[in-house]
Motif scaffolding. Sequence first.
Motif, PDB file in Angstrom:
ATOM      1  N   PRO A   1       0.814  -1.222   0.000  1.00 38.79           N
ATOM      2  CA  PRO A   1       0.000   0.000   0.000  1.00 38.79           C
ATOM      3  C   PRO A   1       0.850   1.276   0.000  1.00 38.79           C
TER       4      PRO A   1
ATOM      5  N   GLU B   1       0.723   4.282  -2.728  1.00 38.96           N
ATOM      6  CA  GLU B   1       0.530   5.679  -2.307  1.00 38.96           C
ATOM      7  C   GLU B   1       1.683   6.550  -2.798  1.00 38.96           C
ATOM      8  N   ASN B   2       2.921   6.046  -2.698  1.00 39.39           N
ATOM      9  CA  ASN B   2       4.072   6.810  -3.180  1.00 39.39           C
ATOM     10  C   ASN B   2       3.983   7.066  -4.680  1.00 39.39           C
TER      11      ASN B   2
ATOM     12  N   LEU C   1       1.470   9.808  -5.257  1.00 37.82           N
ATOM     13  CA  LEU C   1       2.009  11.117  -4.869  1.00 37.82           C
ATOM     14  C   LEU C   1       3.048  11.604  -5.875  1.00 37.82           C
TER      15      LEU C   1
END
Length: 122
Positions: free
Chosen positions: A66, A70-71, A74
């Motif tokens: 996860p 998410e990285n 972003l």
Amino acid sequence: MVGKNYPPEFKADAVALYESRPEGTIGSVTPDLGINPETLRNWVRAAGASPPRGRQMEEPAQPPAPLKVENAALRKKVRERRRNARSCAKRRSISPGLSPFQPDRGAVVLVGAGCTERRSSW
């Protein structure tokens, strides 16, 4: 500094002592023998004995999936904002608005494509 000459029997016994202590490190064996740790390290290498033990580098833990997702999201958002900032900078260089030091005499603020442009109405 003059190096000491140790008899071959002493060297072999020192390497055997090191190998007989599986949890022992070179630094923990040398005080018992009264020799420099580097000396024993050289003897162990020369004897072709087991590789030196001690502080072992652990495998780095893999970040959870996860966090990777998410990285990635972003990073994508940062790339889009940088791209948008470059396009805004190009537009401003073509038709610059009021400088921040001039009064806002009826300036119109246009918002489009994420850019904010100020244009004077006079």
